[in-house]
Design an enzyme around this catalytic site. Structure first.
Site, PDB file in Angstrom:
ATOM      1  N   ARG A  41       0.815  -1.218   0.000  1.00 33.67           N
ATOM      2  CA  ARG A  41       0.000   0.000   0.000  1.00 33.67           C
ATOM      3  C   ARG A  41       0.847   1.266   0.000  1.00 33.67           C
ATOM      4  NH1 ARG A  41      -2.354  -4.207   1.315  1.00 33.67           N
ATOM      5  NH2 ARG A  41      -4.602  -4.518   1.027  1.00 33.67           N
ATOM      6  N   ASP A 150     -26.460   8.382  10.792  1.00 28.10           N
ATOM      7  CA  ASP A 150     -25.398   8.453   9.794  1.00 28.10           C
ATOM      8  C   ASP A 150     -25.447   9.831   9.146  1.00 28.10           C
ATOM      9  OD1 ASP A 150     -23.652   5.962   8.464  1.00 28.10           O
ATOM     10  OD2 ASP A 150     -23.802   7.752   7.206  1.00 28.10           O
TER      11      ASP A 150
END
Lengths: 281, 209
Positions: A41, A150
Site C-alpha cells: 500500500r 449516519d
C-alpha cells in the site's frame, strides 16, 4: 527515451519508521507479519503521489499541512466494511458486562438508550437489536431504545429498508436468519418489527449544535469512524460523544481505535470480552 | 417491554437554551460553579474567536478535565496568534496535565506556532526548550527538521539534544546527519548519546542492519 521507473522498495528500517508514525497518528499497529501488506500500500501511494522513494514520500506525508495524504493512506490501510455481527465480541461484552453495570444504576421505569453511529446501511443497529433479544436475559425487563445515525441520507434510506445481500448476512447463524429475515428477490429483508424498533436519524457528529439533541445515551457504538477524521474533528467528535452519554455511560470503538489517544475525557474499562471507554460518573 | 422506538432525538435548533449564548454571557458562565455549565460555555465560545485570550487566561484556574478539554477543543478550533500567545506560557506550568494539553494543542496549530518557534528554542530554561521540542515532535510544518537540526547543532543541554535526536529519528532528512554525527563528541562523557545518534542515523538513512 526515458527508462521506466523502478518500483520503490521499503527497507525494514523504513517499515519500522512508518509503523511508529502510523501508530502514533491512528493507534493502528502493524506486526512484522504485516510487512508485505503495508509495503504494497505504501508503494501504491508513493507512486500515486509522484514520489520515487519512501524517503521523499514520508517527508511529504509527515509535513503536509492539510493531512490529505495521511487520510488517503488511512483509507487504504483500513478495511471499511460492515456486516451482521461484525466484531461480535463487543456485542457479547454489551450483554454480559456493560448492561449489567448500566442497570445497577437505573430505575426500572427508565429506558436503556443505545446509539449506533455511524449506522451505515443498518447492519450494526439491527445486529444490536437481535443480540439483545437473543442474548440478554433481562431484555424484557426494560424499555430499550435503539437510535441509529449516519451522515449519509442515501445509506440511511437503505438502512430503513433493511435489505441485505449474502455478504452482509454471512456470519449470522441460520436459525437467526430464519427468525428475523424474509428472503426477497435474492436478498434478505429484516422483519418489520425490528425495522420499526430502530430510529434512524441524520447527523454529523462533528457539528456540536446538531449534536445537542443527542443526549442521555447509556451505550454508544461508534466503531471505525473516528479514524477517518483529522485531529481537530476527532477532538470535536469526542466532545460530542461525551455530551451524548449519561454519566457512567459507555462507548465502544472499533478494535484498532483508542479514545485515550484523542482525549483524557473517558476512563478505560477492561471487561473480559473487550476494552471500552466510560464517561466518569 | 424490550425494544421500543421513540422519535425525540432531534437536532437542537439552538433557541431552547437555558442560559444566554452571547459572548459576555458565555464568558461569565466559564466561572459558574457547575462544571456542566462551564463545559457548554467553553464549547459554545468557539463561535467567538475574539474570546481566545479570555479562555486561555481561564485555563490555569480550571480544574475539571472535562471543562479544560472543552476549552482546548475550542481554542484549537479558533486557532491563530491570540491562541498561540495564550498557550505558550502554559509550557512553564507546574501542572503536567495542563502543560501536555498545551503541547498537544500547539501541535495542531502549525502555521500560528511557526513564528514563535525560534524564540522558544532559545529560551534560557532547558525544560521549556524540551517542551518546545515536544511540540515539534508532531508539528506538521516543513521547517520542523531544520529547527531540530539547529537544536542538535547548537543547544548545550544534553536532555534537550537527546529529545531532538529522538524526533529527528522519525522526521530527519540526510541534511541532519552531519549535525548528528558531531553530537557524540560534544557530549563525550555521555555514551548514551552515541547510541541515540546511531539509531537516528540508521532510521534517517533507512538502511537495515
Amino acid at each position: 527515451m526515458s527508462l521506466p521507473q523502478a518500483t520503490p522498495t521499503i527497507s525494514n528500517e523504513e517499515f519500522l519508521k512508518f509503523r511508529d508514525f502510523f501508530y502514533r497518528k491512528t493507534g493502528i499497529f502493524f506486526e512484522e507479519t504485516k510487512h508485505y501488506f503495508v509495503d504494497k500500500r505504501l508503494v501504491e501511494r508513493i507512486q500515486a503521489t509522484g514520489n520515487d522513494n519512501f524517503r521523499s514520500y514520508f517527508v511529504m506525508l509527515r509535513f503536509e499541512t492539510s493531512g490529505t495524504e495521511l487520510q488517503a493512506l488511512i483509507n487504504l490501510m483500513t478495511v471499511n466494511e460492515t456486516y451482521f455481527f461484525r466484531e461480535e465480541y463487543q456485542f457479547t461484552c454489551l450483554v454480559n458486562s456493560i448492561l449489567e453495570e448500566v442497570v445497577q444504576h437505573k430505575p426500572r421505569n427508565e429506558s436503556i438508550r443505545i446509539w449506533s453511529v455511524p449506522s451505515s446501511s443498518g447492519e450494526e443497529p439491527y445486529s444490536l437489536a437481535i443480540y439483545l433479544l437473543e442474548h440478554w436475559p433481562r431484555a424484557d425487563d426494560y424499555n430499550i431504545e435503539l437510535v441509529a445515525s449516519d451522515i449519509d441520507t442515501g445509506i440511511l434510506e437503505r438502512a430503513r429498508q433493511g435489505r441485505y445481500d449474502q455478504r452482509s448476512i454471512q456470519h449470522l447463524p441460520e436459525p437467526l436468519l430464519r427468525k428475523y429475515f424474509t428472503k426477497l428477490n435474492g436478498q434478505y429483508q429484516i422483519n418489520a418489527d425490528l425495522r420499526n424498533s430502530v430510529e434512524f436519524t441524520l447527523v454529523n457528529i462533528t457539528d456540536l449544535a446538531q449534536m445537542r439533541g443527542y443526549r442521555d445515551f447509556d451505550v454508544v457504538f461508534c466503531r471505525n469512524l473516528l479514524i477517518y477524521f483529522d485531529d481537530t474533528s476527532r477532538r470535536i467528535a469526542a466532545e460530542s460523544l461525551f455530551n451524548a452519554l449519561r454519566p457512567g455511560g459507555f462507548i465502544c470503538l472499533g478494535h484498532s481505535e483508542s479514545m485515550s489517544r484523542i482525549t483524557p475525557l473517558f476512563k478505560v474499562r477492561k471487561f473480559p470480552e473487550a476494552i471500552v471507554y466510560q464517561k466518569p460518573r | 417491554m424490550a425494544l421500543i422506538r421513540k422519535t425525540h432525538t432531534t437536532p437542537s435548533d439552538g433557541n431552547n437554551r437555558r442560559l444566554p449564548r452571547d459572548r459576555q454571557g458565555l464568558l461569565r458562565q466559564l466561572e459558574d460553579e457547575a462544571a456542566d455549565i462551564r463545559r457548554w460555555a467553553a464549547l459554545d465560545l468557539a463561535a467567538f474567536p475574539d474570546a481566545a485570550e479570555e479562555i486561555c487566561a481561564r485555563l490555569e484556574q480550571e480544574t475539571q478535565t472535562s471543562v479544560r478539554e472543552a476549552m482546548f477543543t475550542t481554542l484549537i478550533e479558533i486557532g491563530g496568534n491570540a491562541v498561540v500567545n495564550g498557550l505558550i506560557p502554559l509550557l512553564r506550568s507546574e501542572d503536567a496535565a495542563l502543560r501536555n494539553s498545551a503541547v498537544e494543542a500547539l501541535q495542531q496549530l502549525p502555521d500560528a506556532v511557526s513564528p514563535y518557534m525560534a524564540t522558544m528554542l532559545e529560551d534560557p530554561d532547558p525544560d521549556y526548550r524540551i517542551f518546545a521540542v515536544n511540540v515539534l515532535a508532531n508539528l506538521r510544518h516543513p521547517q520542523t527538521p531544520a529547527w531540530l537540526v539547529q537544536v542538535v547543532a547548537h543547544d548545550r543541554d544534553f536532555n534537550v539534544c537527546a529529545s531532538a535526536v529522538d524526533v529527528l529519528a522519525e522526521v530527519g532528512t540526510p541534511e541532519a546527519i552531519p549535525a548528528l554525527n558531531a553530537l557524540p563528541e560534544r557530549f563525550s562523557d555521555e555514551p548514551f548519546m552515541q547510541f541515540c545518534v546511531q539509531a537516528a542515523i540508521r532510521r534517517i538513512q533507512g538502511h537495515d542492519g
